[in-house]
Design a protein around this motif. Structure first.
Motif, PDB file in Angstrom:
ATOM      1  N   SER A  41      14.560   0.915  -6.678  1.00 40.92           N
ATOM      2  CA  SER A  41      13.184   0.454  -6.674  1.00 40.92           C
ATOM      3  C   SER A  41      12.366   1.344  -5.757  1.00 40.92           C
ATOM      4  O   SER A  41      12.889   2.002  -4.855  1.00 40.92           O
ATOM      5  N   THR A  45       9.809  -2.152   0.722  1.00 36.52           N
ATOM      6  CA  THR A  45      10.884  -3.080   1.086  1.00 36.52           C
ATOM      7  C   THR A  45      12.278  -2.445   1.063  1.00 36.52           C
ATOM      8  O   THR A  45      13.071  -2.678   1.983  1.00 36.52           O
ATOM      9  N   PRO A  46      12.583  -1.633   0.058  1.00 37.36           N
ATOM     10  CA  PRO A  46      13.963  -1.102   0.007  1.00 37.36           C
ATOM     11  C   PRO A  46      14.243   0.031   0.993  1.00 37.36           C
ATOM     12  O   PRO A  46      15.400   0.416   1.158  1.00 37.36           O
ATOM     13  N   MET A 145       9.120  -6.948  -5.751  1.00 38.33           N
ATOM     14  CA  MET A 145       8.065  -7.745  -6.378  1.00 38.33           C
ATOM     15  C   MET A 145       6.795  -7.621  -5.557  1.00 38.33           C
ATOM     16  O   MET A 145       6.818  -7.748  -4.323  1.00 38.33           O
TER      17      MET A 145
HETATM   18  C1  6PG Z   1       6.629   0.618  -6.789  1.00 38.00           C
HETATM   19  C2  6PG Z   1       7.727  -0.389  -6.913  1.00 38.00           C
HETATM   20  C3  6PG Z   1       7.135  -1.737  -7.017  1.00 38.00           C
HETATM   21  C4  6PG Z   1       7.493  -2.445  -5.748  1.00 38.00           C
HETATM   22  C5  6PG Z   1       6.565  -3.592  -5.478  1.00 38.00           C
HETATM   23  C6  6PG Z   1       6.819  -4.188  -4.088  1.00 38.00           C
HETATM   24  O1  6PG Z   1       6.676   1.658  -7.439  1.00 38.00           O
HETATM   25  O2  6PG Z   1       5.750   0.333  -5.959  1.00 38.00           O
HETATM   26  O3  6PG Z   1       8.668  -0.108  -7.786  1.00 38.00           O
HETATM   27  O4  6PG Z   1       7.511  -2.499  -8.114  1.00 38.00           O
HETATM   28  O5  6PG Z   1       8.833  -2.908  -5.818  1.00 38.00           O
HETATM   29  O6  6PG Z   1       5.240  -3.098  -5.541  1.00 38.00           O
HETATM   30  O7  6PG Z   1       6.511  -3.187  -3.157  1.00 38.00           O
HETATM   31  P1  6PG Z   1       6.799  -3.413  -1.598  1.00 38.00           P
HETATM   32  O8  6PG Z   1       8.281  -3.463  -1.459  1.00 38.00           O
HETATM   33  O9  6PG Z   1       6.198  -2.190  -0.932  1.00 38.00           O
HETATM   34  O10 6PG Z   1       6.125  -4.696  -1.202  1.00 38.00           O
END
Ligand code: 6PG
Length: 246
Positions: A41, A45-46, A145
């Motif tokens: 992802s 967050t990750p 998310m």
């Molecule tokens: C991206 C991600 C997206 C992300 C969400 C949450 O390209 O931005 O794949 O789906 O998971 O926007 O983002 P945060 O973890 O920064 O809150």
């Protein structure tokens, strides 16, 4: 099958649990099929999860030579752009583990969106050729998310939410005034395991709506997650779970 949500006191404990699960899933996949296909992802967050996986405590516990890395979505920018999900993963993880370069399967954000999506689709269909037509059977798909309940780059009210055949799509996101590249609902739901990491008070309303609100995928895209023959796990910290627990 939907498991959880697993609620953790804070992001650190959530990430520690996720890292252990990645190690376990990687070992099982490599033992069973000789490879571990993981979709990463983007977002913030990750980041601590990727940094932890690259740390001495974890890096030696994964056979990186048999790991194949993909992405659930990508911004339509070059791979060295600050907004690139690939760049974020490279800086936090890929540059720090012995992953063969050929095992990195990035979405080409630098190309015309439709071309990049078509190329990725063809690449996925070739790599996962043995898994049938349902979709790319990732051993693990990491997702996040947004506070608007989007996941990957399936944003509320966007066209790719309605895609039922293709595995990858170029998706115009009006609220961002930008194109995104994303796996589609059939591709996401073909995974053996989906792990959604959700952290922070800003996600509490969206997380409550996704789990407890009316079913409205167009409004709450993360509700689309429902693996055909796999497991969906929500890993959430207490701030994000506040309304669900309250
Ligand atoms: C991206 C991600 C997206 C992300 C969400 C949450 O390209 O931005 O794949 O789906 O998971 O926007 O983002 P945060 O973890 O920064 O809150």
């Amino acid at each position: 099958m939907v498991v959880g949500p697993s609620v953790f006191p804070d992001l650190n404990s959530l990430v520690a649990s996720a890292a252990e699960q990645v190690v376990t899933l990687a070992g099982a996949a490599i033992a069973a099929r000789g490879r571990f296909a993981i979709g990463l992802s983007g977002g913030s967050t990750p980041c601590p999860l990727y940094e932890l996986l690259a740390s001495p405590a974890f890096a030696s516990r994964i056979d990186w030579t048999n790991v194949h890395v993909f992405w659930g979505d990508e911004r339509c920018v070059p791979p060295d752009h600050p907004d690139s999900n690939y760049r974020m993963a490279r800086e936090t993880l890929l540059d720090h583990v012995p992953l063969p370069p050929d095992n990195i399967h990035r979405l080409a954000g630098e190309l015309d969106p439709a071309t990049a999506a078509a190329d990725y689709e063809a690449h996925l269909r070739a790599f996962f050729a043995g898994d049938g037509e349902a979709g790319p059977r990732f051993d693990l798909l990491l997702l996040g998310m947004g506070d608007d309940a989007h996941t990957a780059s399936l944003f509320p009210g966007t066209a790719a939410l309605g895609e039922t055949e293709r595995w990858a799509a170029a998706n115009y996101v009006e609220k961002l005034d930008a194109w995104r590249l994303t796996l589609t609902p059939p591709a996401l739901n073909a995974a053996a395991e989906i792990m959604v990491l959700v952290s922070g008070a800003s996600k509490a309303d969206a997380f409550h709506a996704v789990l407890s609100g009316p079913t409205d995928i167009n409004r709450y895209p993360a509700q689309v997650l429902n693996p055909n023959n796999g497991r969906l796990r929500w890993l959430v910290d207490s701030e994000a779970a506040d309304r669900v627990l309250g």
